[in-house]
Design a protein around this motif. Structure first.
Motif, PDB file in Angstrom:
ATOM      1  N   MET A   1      42.040  59.221  22.884  1.00 10.24           N
ATOM      2  CA  MET A   1      41.151  58.120  23.154  1.00 10.24           C
ATOM      3  C   MET A   1      39.888  58.700  23.789  1.00 10.24           C
ATOM      4  O   MET A   1      39.968  59.498  24.710  1.00 10.24           O
ATOM      5  N   ASP A   2      38.734  58.311  23.293  1.00  9.19           N
ATOM      6  CA  ASP A   2      37.505  58.843  23.863  1.00  9.19           C
ATOM      7  C   ASP A   2      37.179  58.143  25.184  1.00  9.19           C
ATOM      8  O   ASP A   2      37.714  57.076  25.479  1.00  9.19           O
ATOM      9  N   PRO A   3      36.330  58.742  26.018  1.00  7.52           N
ATOM     10  CA  PRO A   3      36.072  58.193  27.354  1.00  7.52           C
ATOM     11  C   PRO A   3      35.465  56.792  27.345  1.00  7.52           C
ATOM     12  O   PRO A   3      35.748  55.993  28.239  1.00  7.52           O
ATOM     13  N   VAL A   4      34.635  56.483  26.356  1.00 11.77           N
ATOM     14  CA  VAL A   4      34.016  55.158  26.313  1.00 11.77           C
ATOM     15  C   VAL A   4      35.086  54.089  26.074  1.00 11.77           C
ATOM     16  O   VAL A   4      35.109  53.059  26.753  1.00 11.77           O
ATOM     17  N   THR A   5      35.978  54.337  25.130  1.00 13.15           N
ATOM     18  CA  THR A   5      37.053  53.392  24.850  1.00 13.15           C
ATOM     19  C   THR A   5      37.969  53.247  26.057  1.00 13.15           C
ATOM     20  O   THR A   5      38.372  52.141  26.412  1.00 13.15           O
ATOM     21  N   PHE A   6      38.276  54.377  26.698  1.00 15.56           N
ATOM     22  CA  PHE A   6      39.119  54.335  27.888  1.00 15.56           C
ATOM     23  C   PHE A   6      38.462  53.488  28.976  1.00 15.56           C
ATOM     24  O   PHE A   6      39.117  52.679  29.621  1.00 15.56           O
ATOM     25  N   GLY A   7      37.168  53.667  29.175  1.00 17.95           N
ATOM     26  CA  GLY A   7      36.442  52.896  30.176  1.00 17.95           C
ATOM     27  C   GLY A   7      36.448  51.411  29.871  1.00 17.95           C
ATOM     28  O   GLY A   7      36.651  50.583  30.765  1.00 17.95           O
ATOM     29  N   LEU A   8      36.221  51.058  28.612  1.00 15.45           N
ATOM     30  CA  LEU A   8      36.233  49.643  28.236  1.00 15.45           C
ATOM     31  C   LEU A   8      37.603  49.016  28.445  1.00 15.45           C
ATOM     32  O   LEU A   8      37.719  47.892  28.938  1.00 15.45           O
ATOM     33  N   VAL A   9      38.643  49.742  28.077  1.00 14.42           N
ATOM     34  CA  VAL A   9      40.001  49.225  28.250  1.00 14.42           C
ATOM     35  C   VAL A   9      40.333  49.090  29.742  1.00 14.42           C
ATOM     36  O   VAL A   9      40.885  48.072  30.168  1.00 14.42           O
ATOM     37  N   ALA A  10      39.964  50.083  30.545  1.00 13.37           N
ATOM     38  CA  ALA A  10      40.258  50.041  31.978  1.00 13.37           C
ATOM     39  C   ALA A  10      39.529  48.889  32.652  1.00 13.37           C
ATOM     40  O   ALA A  10      40.108  48.181  33.490  1.00 13.37           O
ATOM     41  N   ILE A  11      38.265  48.685  32.304  1.00 12.61           N
ATOM     42  CA  ILE A  11      37.497  47.585  32.883  1.00 12.61           C
ATOM     43  C   ILE A  11      38.087  46.237  32.451  1.00 12.61           C
ATOM     44  O   ILE A  11      38.198  45.317  33.256  1.00 12.61           O
ATOM     45  N   GLY A  12      38.486  46.132  31.205  1.00 10.98           N
ATOM     46  CA  GLY A  12      39.094  44.891  30.723  1.00 10.98           C
ATOM     47  C   GLY A  12      40.406  44.579  31.412  1.00 10.98           C
ATOM     48  O   GLY A  12      40.655  43.441  31.805  1.00 10.98           O
ATOM     49  N   VAL A  13      41.229  45.587  31.594  1.00 16.80           N
ATOM     50  CA  VAL A  13      42.519  45.382  32.261  1.00 16.80           C
ATOM     51  C   VAL A  13      42.309  45.013  33.726  1.00 16.80           C
ATOM     52  O   VAL A  13      42.956  44.096  34.244  1.00 16.80           O
ATOM     53  N   ALA A  14      41.391  45.724  34.396  1.00 16.01           N
ATOM     54  CA  ALA A  14      41.132  45.421  35.814  1.00 16.01           C
ATOM     55  C   ALA A  14      40.561  44.015  35.961  1.00 16.01           C
ATOM     56  O   ALA A  14      40.981  43.257  36.852  1.00 16.01           O
ATOM     57  N   GLY A  15      39.629  43.638  35.113  1.00 19.69           N
ATOM     58  CA  GLY A  15      39.053  42.298  35.190  1.00 19.69           C
ATOM     59  C   GLY A  15      40.070  41.223  34.881  1.00 19.69           C
ATOM     60  O   GLY A  15      40.129  40.189  35.554  1.00 19.69           O
ATOM     61  N   GLY A  16      40.888  41.467  33.876  1.00 18.28           N
ATOM     62  CA  GLY A  16      41.929  40.500  33.527  1.00 18.28           C
ATOM     63  C   GLY A  16      42.948  40.329  34.629  1.00 18.28           C
ATOM     64  O   GLY A  16      43.393  39.216  34.914  1.00 18.28           O
ATOM     65  N   SER A  17      43.307  41.430  35.277  1.00 16.02           N
ATOM     66  CA  SER A  17      44.275  41.326  36.372  1.00 16.02           C
ATOM     67  C   SER A  17      43.675  40.577  37.557  1.00 16.02           C
ATOM     68  O   SER A  17      44.371  39.810  38.223  1.00 16.02           O
ATOM     69  N   LEU A  18      42.378  40.780  37.822  1.00 19.68           N
ATOM     70  CA  LEU A  18      41.743  40.056  38.924  1.00 19.68           C
ATOM     71  C   LEU A  18      41.639  38.565  38.625  1.00 19.68           C
ATOM     72  O   LEU A  18      41.793  37.735  39.523  1.00 19.68           O
ATOM     73  N   VAL A  19      41.408  38.221  37.369  1.00 21.80           N
ATOM     74  CA  VAL A  19      41.398  36.807  36.989  1.00 21.80           C
ATOM     75  C   VAL A  19      42.794  36.216  37.175  1.00 21.80           C
ATOM     76  O   VAL A  19      42.947  35.115  37.715  1.00 21.80           O
ATOM     77  N   GLY A  20      43.810  36.949  36.764  1.00 20.48           N
ATOM     78  CA  GLY A  20      45.183  36.487  36.953  1.00 20.48           C
ATOM     79  C   GLY A  20      45.539  36.302  38.424  1.00 20.48           C
ATOM     80  O   GLY A  20      46.193  35.333  38.803  1.00 20.48           O
ATOM     81  N   VAL A  21      45.087  37.241  39.252  1.00 23.68           N
ATOM     82  CA  VAL A  21      45.349  37.148  40.683  1.00 23.68           C
ATOM     83  C   VAL A  21      44.645  35.933  41.277  1.00 23.68           C
ATOM     84  O   VAL A  21      45.220  35.209  42.097  1.00 23.68           O
ATOM     85  N   SER A  22      43.413  35.687  40.877  1.00 27.10           N
ATOM     86  CA  SER A  22      42.689  34.535  41.417  1.00 27.10           C
ATOM     87  C   SER A  22      43.339  33.214  40.991  1.00 27.10           C
ATOM     88  O   SER A  22      43.379  32.260  41.757  1.00 27.10           O
ATOM     89  N   ILE A  23      43.883  33.172  39.787  1.00 27.14           N
ATOM     90  CA  ILE A  23      44.594  31.964  39.334  1.00 27.14           C
ATOM     91  C   ILE A  23      45.867  31.763  40.156  1.00 27.14           C
ATOM     92  O   ILE A  23      46.167  30.647  40.584  1.00 27.14           O
ATOM     93  N   MET A  24      46.590  32.865  40.415  1.00 26.75           N
ATOM     94  CA  MET A  24      47.809  32.743  41.218  1.00 26.75           C
ATOM     95  C   MET A  24      47.480  32.324  42.649  1.00 26.75           C
ATOM     96  O   MET A  24      48.218  31.531  43.242  1.00 26.75           O
TER      97      MET A  24
END
Length: 60
Positions: A1-24
């Motif tokens: 996986m190239d660094p740009v794809t890794f960065g996009l996936v990591a940012i998406g996962v972190a943002g999604g988890s923070l949205v989930g936490v705020s909903i909880m």
């Protein structure tokens, strides 16, 4: 996986988890902020190490 794809996936996962936490939190579930901060820091440093490894392979 190239660094740009890794960065996009990591940012998406972190943002999604923070949205989930705020909903909880809105539903009254107690969230351990220290554990969340620790997980985000580990992800950040892991991403940095991955990028440095990739850059090392480019220059060596």
């Amino acid at each position: 996986m190239d660094p740009v794809t890794f960065g996009l996936v990591a940012i998406g996962v972190a943002g999604g988890s923070l949205v989930g936490v705020s909903i909880m939190e809105a539903y009254g579930i107690k969230i351990n902020q220290t554990a969340i901060n620790l997980a985000l820091e580990v992800t950040k440093y892991g991403g940095m190490l991955y990028l440095l490894q990739h850059l090392t392979n480019l220059f060596l």
